[in-house]
Design a protein around this motif. Structure first.
Motif, PDB file in Angstrom:
ATOM      1  N   GLN A 173       0.954  -1.317   0.144  1.00 50.09           N
ATOM      2  CA  GLN A 173      -0.020  -0.021  -0.110  1.00 50.09           C
ATOM      3  C   GLN A 173       0.999   1.281   0.013  1.00 50.09           C
ATOM      4  N   PHE A 174       0.507   2.257  -0.636  1.00 56.03           N
ATOM      5  CA  PHE A 174       1.143   3.508  -0.980  1.00 56.03           C
ATOM      6  C   PHE A 174       0.413   4.731  -0.347  1.00 56.03           C
ATOM      7  N   SER A 175       1.000   5.712   0.341  1.00 55.03           N
ATOM      8  CA  SER A 175       0.234   6.996   0.510  1.00 55.03           C
ATOM      9  C   SER A 175       1.243   8.067  -0.059  1.00 55.03           C
ATOM     10  N   PHE A 176       0.616   9.006  -0.448  1.00 59.54           N
ATOM     11  CA  PHE A 176       1.413  10.095  -1.090  1.00 59.54           C
ATOM     12  C   PHE A 176       1.192  11.541  -0.440  1.00 59.54           C
ATOM     13  N   VAL A 177       2.154  12.320  -0.239  1.00 59.05           N
ATOM     14  CA  VAL A 177       1.975  13.577   0.333  1.00 59.05           C
ATOM     15  C   VAL A 177       2.914  14.491  -0.638  1.00 59.05           C
ATOM     16  N   SER A 178       2.385  15.834  -0.563  1.00 57.28           N
ATOM     17  CA  SER A 178       3.312  16.782  -1.369  1.00 57.28           C
ATOM     18  C   SER A 178       3.570  17.986  -0.907  1.00 57.28           C
ATOM     19  N   SER A 220       4.370   5.328  12.225  1.00 51.76           N
ATOM     20  CA  SER A 220       4.225   4.393  12.944  1.00 51.76           C
ATOM     21  C   SER A 220       3.533   3.227  11.833  1.00 51.76           C
ATOM     22  N   ASP A 221       2.768   3.805  11.061  1.00 52.00           N
ATOM     23  CA  ASP A 221       2.035   2.871   9.929  1.00 52.00           C
ATOM     24  C   ASP A 221       2.885   2.537   8.632  1.00 52.00           C
ATOM     25  N   TYR A 222       4.093   3.351   8.678  1.00 57.68           N
ATOM     26  CA  TYR A 222       4.816   3.150   7.436  1.00 57.68           C
ATOM     27  C   TYR A 222       6.069   1.981   7.832  1.00 57.68           C
ATOM     28  N   SER A 223       6.592   1.636   6.641  1.00 62.34           N
ATOM     29  CA  SER A 223       7.717   0.643   6.744  1.00 62.34           C
ATOM     30  C   SER A 223       8.741   1.032   5.786  1.00 62.34           C
ATOM     31  N   LEU A 224       8.477   1.948   5.049  1.00 60.58           N
ATOM     32  CA  LEU A 224       9.719   2.833   4.314  1.00 60.58           C
ATOM     33  C   LEU A 224       9.211   4.171   3.668  1.00 60.58           C
ATOM     34  N   VAL A 225       9.792   5.059   3.475  1.00 62.19           N
ATOM     35  CA  VAL A 225       9.775   6.363   3.223  1.00 62.19           C
ATOM     36  C   VAL A 225      10.574   6.588   1.876  1.00 62.19           C
ATOM     37  N   GLU A 283      13.023   4.426  13.281  1.00 64.11           N
ATOM     38  CA  GLU A 283      13.419   3.388  12.745  1.00 64.11           C
ATOM     39  C   GLU A 283      12.913   2.817  11.361  1.00 64.11           C
ATOM     40  N   ILE A 284      12.578   4.059  10.632  1.00 61.34           N
ATOM     41  CA  ILE A 284      11.749   3.828   9.228  1.00 61.34           C
ATOM     42  C   ILE A 284      13.011   4.207   8.178  1.00 61.34           C
TER      43      ILE A 284
END
Length: 87
Positions: A28-33, A42-47, A71-72
Motif C-alpha cells: 500500500q502507498f500513500s502520497f503527500v506533497s 508508525s504505519d509506514y515501513s519505508l519512506v 527506525e523507518i
C-alpha cells in the motif's frame, strides 16, 4: 502549450510498478506533497522521498530525522528506482 503526464509515467506510478516488480508484492502507498508530511510514521515501513526541491534544508533534515528516529528507512526516489533497476 499544456503538458499532460501520461498515466503510466507519473512520478506516483513509477515507484508502485517498480516496487511491485522488484519485490513480487503489492504494498500500500500513500502520497503527500509540498509541506505535508505525516505526524506519525508508525504505519509506514519505508519512506521514498523526492529530491525535495520544494523544501528547505531544515525541513528535509527534519523528515530524515523523523524517519531515522522511528527506525523507518528513508531513501531518495531516484536512488530507489536506480537500485531496483540494477544501477
Amino acid at each position: 502549450m499544456n503538458y499532460v503526464e501520461h498515466p503510466k509515467f507519473t512520478g506516483r506510478n513509477v515507484p508502485i510498478t517498480e516496487i511491485a516488480r522488484a519485490t513480487g508484492k503489492n504494498p500500500q502507498f500513500s502520497f503527500v506533497s509540498g509541506g505535508e508530511f505525516p505526524d506519525s510514521l508508525s504505519d509506514y515501513s519505508l519512506v521514498i522521498h523526492c529530491g525535495a526541491c520544494m523544501l528547505n534544508e531544515k525541513e528535509m533534515k527534519s523528515r530524515i530525522n523523523c524517519a531515522v528516529g522511528n527506525e523507518i528507512p528513508i531513501v531518495n526516489y531516484g536512488v530507489a528506482i536506480a537500485h531496483m533497476n540494477g544501477i
